[in-house]
Design a protein around this motif. Structure first.
Motif, mmCIF file in Angstrom:
data_model
loop_
_atom_site.group_PDB
_atom_site.id
_atom_site.type_symbol
_atom_site.label_atom_id
_atom_site.label_comp_id
_atom_site.label_asym_id
_atom_site.label_seq_id
_atom_site.Cartn_x
_atom_site.Cartn_y
_atom_site.Cartn_z
ATOM 1 N N THR A 84 44.801 33.467 43.965
ATOM 2 C CA THR A 84 44.157 32.744 45.061
ATOM 3 C C THR A 84 45.014 32.818 46.311
ATOM 4 O O THR A 84 46.136 32.317 46.353
ATOM 5 N N GLN A 85 44.497 33.462 47.340
ATOM 6 C CA GLN A 85 45.242 33.634 48.576
ATOM 7 C C GLN A 85 45.112 32.410 49.478
ATOM 8 O O GLN A 85 44.036 31.819 49.599
ATOM 9 N N LEU A 86 46.229 32.066 50.115
ATOM 10 C CA LEU A 86 46.295 30.863 50.928
ATOM 11 C C LEU A 86 46.282 31.187 52.414
ATOM 12 O O LEU A 86 46.687 32.270 52.843
ATOM 13 N N ASP A 87 45.875 30.210 53.186
ATOM 14 C CA ASP A 87 46.004 30.252 54.638
ATOM 15 C C ASP A 87 47.439 29.855 54.996
ATOM 16 O O ASP A 87 48.230 29.454 54.132
ATOM 17 N N HIS A 88 47.782 29.940 56.266
ATOM 18 C CA HIS A 88 49.133 29.584 56.696
ATOM 19 C C HIS A 88 49.454 28.119 56.451
ATOM 20 O O HIS A 88 50.634 27.753 56.349
ATOM 21 N N ASP A 89 48.439 27.277 56.335
ATOM 22 C CA ASP A 89 48.664 25.849 56.098
ATOM 23 C C ASP A 89 48.766 25.500 54.619
ATOM 24 O O ASP A 89 48.872 24.324 54.266
ATOM 25 N N GLY A 90 48.725 26.523 53.743
ATOM 26 C CA GLY A 90 48.861 26.273 52.320
ATOM 27 C C GLY A 90 47.559 26.007 51.596
ATOM 28 O O GLY A 90 47.568 25.808 50.375
ATOM 29 N N LYS A 91 46.443 26.035 52.305
ATOM 30 C CA LYS A 91 45.147 25.803 51.676
ATOM 31 C C LYS A 91 44.483 27.136 51.337
ATOM 32 O O LYS A 91 44.669 28.125 52.049
ATOM 33 N N PRO A 92 43.693 27.193 50.256
ATOM 34 C CA PRO A 92 43.036 28.452 49.892
ATOM 35 C C PRO A 92 42.107 28.962 50.990
ATOM 36 O O PRO A 92 41.441 28.174 51.676
ATOM 37 N N LEU A 93 42.077 30.275 51.165
ATOM 38 C CA LEU A 93 41.118 30.875 52.087
ATOM 39 C C LEU A 93 39.697 30.631 51.587
ATOM 40 O O LEU A 93 39.443 30.609 50.382
ATOM 41 N N ARG A 94 38.776 30.488 52.529
ATOM 42 C CA ARG A 94 37.382 30.262 52.142
ATOM 43 C C ARG A 94 36.804 31.498 51.464
ATOM 44 O O ARG A 94 35.989 31.384 50.536
ATOM 45 N N GLU A 95 37.214 32.672 51.940
ATOM 46 C CA GLU A 95 36.725 33.942 51.413
ATOM 47 C C GLU A 95 37.679 35.032 51.879
ATOM 48 O O GLU A 95 38.570 34.781 52.698
ATOM 49 N N LEU A 96 37.506 36.224 51.369
ATOM 50 C CA LEU A 96 38.304 37.351 51.813
ATOM 51 C C LEU A 96 37.528 38.131 52.868
ATOM 52 O O LEU A 96 36.408 38.583 52.611
ATOM 53 N N ILE A 97 38.127 38.284 54.033
ATOM 54 C CA ILE A 97 37.519 39.018 55.134
ATOM 55 C C ILE A 97 38.415 40.208 55.470
ATOM 56 O O ILE A 97 39.632 40.068 55.578
ATOM 57 N N VAL A 98 37.828 41.381 55.616
ATOM 58 C CA VAL A 98 38.557 42.567 56.038
ATOM 59 C C VAL A 98 38.491 42.634 57.558
ATOM 60 O O VAL A 98 37.401 42.722 58.140
#
Length: 523
Positions: A84-98
């Protein structure tokens, strides 16, 4: 501001389990070396290896190419935290965007769930015969992506966003057949954080080039924690790529003068042409070349560190670095400075797309133009194949495929390189020297692609330079275990450790003490 080494701490249960597993494979690696004398190289299985061949491909993590390999530590063994990839704030990304080159969602790629995905299957459907995006593979980016061993900031710290989570079904590759037949190492890490340039240096010297007089424009800008300094307008990873202050996309030189990201050699072939009134054999010492929007800066000054070439030569052991397109690139680089280059960093026509920063010995004064060791040890890829056919390879050979065949995303496809490397292995197996040969096929670095296994850290395992992300490595030869997966902890310096022990050489100081020496793959 001095760069501070990051010591990775694994605090979760999964991290503790990873540490215990790592200790286990380390013990196995030590036991595998038990037959070595203090001077090394005296056990029968080591003496049976008389020719070492290293084939160095480009820019793929283990999970990206071998994550579905049966029995290996692949994607199915990744924890939810690692996937599970995180945003810079430590929260999971909503989705994967290229992300596209404009920083907006790339219209050619769908939005995907926040987890690993197949590149060569719906809905992405990019077969390995086509060009795909090249994620950033930078020293400082790689450290942040690894995130203390959690490996969950790869998407947030990449200019292509969620593309980094892609992988292939490798069963379509010929190299998988070689992996099934011989030994696949599934715990092998790139020696240095980041990209091709630095990992080629670590392949030959286990060291980082020194560049104390680098101009300010080449130096990275870091915050108080030693991380890339982000601009105030740097967005959430849900909305775009990180914006940083450094020159280029990552900064080539540390604040204290060490060259860590792609920089050019002082001698031709170089991405920097000769000076207007200078020798055609040298790059302009004050730079003046660009690649796209980026200034290449000054060439790295001639280096003096001891390399594996030096230690081999000191013992009278013959060796060579073979590079596809070397002669063509040398002629291309020695044109007058105003002439257009047709081979160096050139993809058009039938150019081999020669990459000067993949030629590590060309950064060292011992191999400067006019020095006898240059012609003796730096040779063309065509010489490699002639020597294979004639049974005249030196004791140690390094082979660097030309850019068109090295598997680097964005400027070549994976399948062309897979075919080329597999064909090369067939030629080696048919060589008169096969009977006493060990072949190591590995990658310089992960190319910015995600991998789930935490790199080793701590005394004896790592230092401020690495190791970075896990990469594929195959060990092939008549003395190698058949159908085997070797989970000993290795990194790129393990290649140097094997060569050093086999030929009883002076050890190079940067080789990591706790990493295995590849003998775990021998019968």
């Amino acid at each position: 501001m001095s760069f501070k080494s990051t010591s990775f701490k694994h605090t979760s249960v999964s991290r503790q389990a990873a540490r215990l597993a790592l200790l286990g494979v380390a013990l196995a690696g030590l036991l595998s070396c038990a037959s070595l004398s203090p001077q090394g190289g005296t056990s029968p299985r080591l003496q049976a290896v008389r020719h070492v061949v290293v084939i160095y491909a480009e820019n793929h993590s283990f999970d990206n190419l071998y994550g579905l390999f049966p029995g290996a530590n692949g994607i199915s063994k990744a924890t939810p935290e690692q996937m599970t990839q995180l945003d810079h704030d430590g929260k999971p990304l909503r989705e994967l965007i290229v992300w596209g080159p404009d920083g907006k969602p790339h219209p050619a790629y769908p939005r995907l769930p926040n987890k690993p995905f197949r590149i060569d299957a719906p809905p992405v459907n990019r077969p390995p015969t086509v060009l795909v995006p090249s994620p950033i593979h930078d020293f400082f980016f790689n450290q942040e992506q690894i995130n203390g061993g959690r490996n969950n900031l790869f998407a947030a710290m990449s200019q292509v966003g969620g593309w980094v989570m892609g992988h292939y079904d490798g069963s379509q590759f010929r190299m998988w057949r070689w992996a099934r037949e011989y030994t696949l190492a599934d715990n092998f890490f790139q020696a240095a954080f980041g990209g091709s340039y630095l990992n080629h240096q670590w392949l030959i010297c286990a060291c980082t080039p020194h560049f104390p007089d680098a101009p300010e424009g080449m130096r990275v800008k870091l915050d108080a924690q030693g991380k890339l300094l982000k601009r105030p307008d740097s967005p959430s990873a849900n909305d775009g790529m990180a914006r940083i202050y450094s020159s280029g996309i990552g900064g080539q030189v540390t604040p204290d003068g060490w060259s860590v990201n792609t920089s050019q050699p002082p001698y031709q072939p170089s991405g920097i042409p000769p000076a207007p009134q200078g020798p055609l054999s040298h790059a302009n010492p004050r730079g003046g070349a660009r690649m796209g929007p980026y200034d290449l800066g000054w060439p790295v000054p001639p280096q003096q560190a001891r390399t594996i070439g030096d230690t081999l030569s000191a013992k009278g052991i013959d060796w060579a670095w073979y590079a596809g397109g070397w002669h063509k690139a040398l002629a291309d680089g020695m044109q007058p400075p105003q002439a257009k280059r047709h081979v160096i960093y050139e993809r058009a026509g039938d150019s081999p797309n020669f990459q000067p920063h993949h030629q590590p010995f060309n950064y060292y004064s011992r191999f400067a133009p006019g020095r006898p060791d240059r012609d003796r040890h730096l040779r063309d890829g065509e010489d490699f194949f002639k020597a294979i056919a004639a049974g005249q390879l030196p004791a140690v050979s390094f082979y660097k495929p030309q850019g068109r065949l090295n598997q680097h995303p964005s400027y070549t496809d994976i399948m062309s390189g897979d075919e080329h490397i597999a064909d090369t292995l067939e030629k080696l197996r048919a060589s008169p020297q096969w009977k006493d040969m060990l072949i190591i096929v590995t990658y310089d670095e992960n190319g910015g692609y995600w991998d789930h296994v935490p790199p080793p850290s701590g005394a004896g395992w790592g230092d401020r330079w690495g190791p970075g992300t896990r990469i594929p490595a195959l060990l092939i030869g008549p003395g190698v275990k058949r159908g085997h997966i070797d989970s000993t902890a290795y990194d790129t310096t393990s290649i140097l450790k094997f060569i050093t022990r086999r030929f009883d050489l002076e050890p190079l100081p940067g080789v990591r003490a706790n990493m295995g020496d590849l003998t775990g793959a021998l019968q």
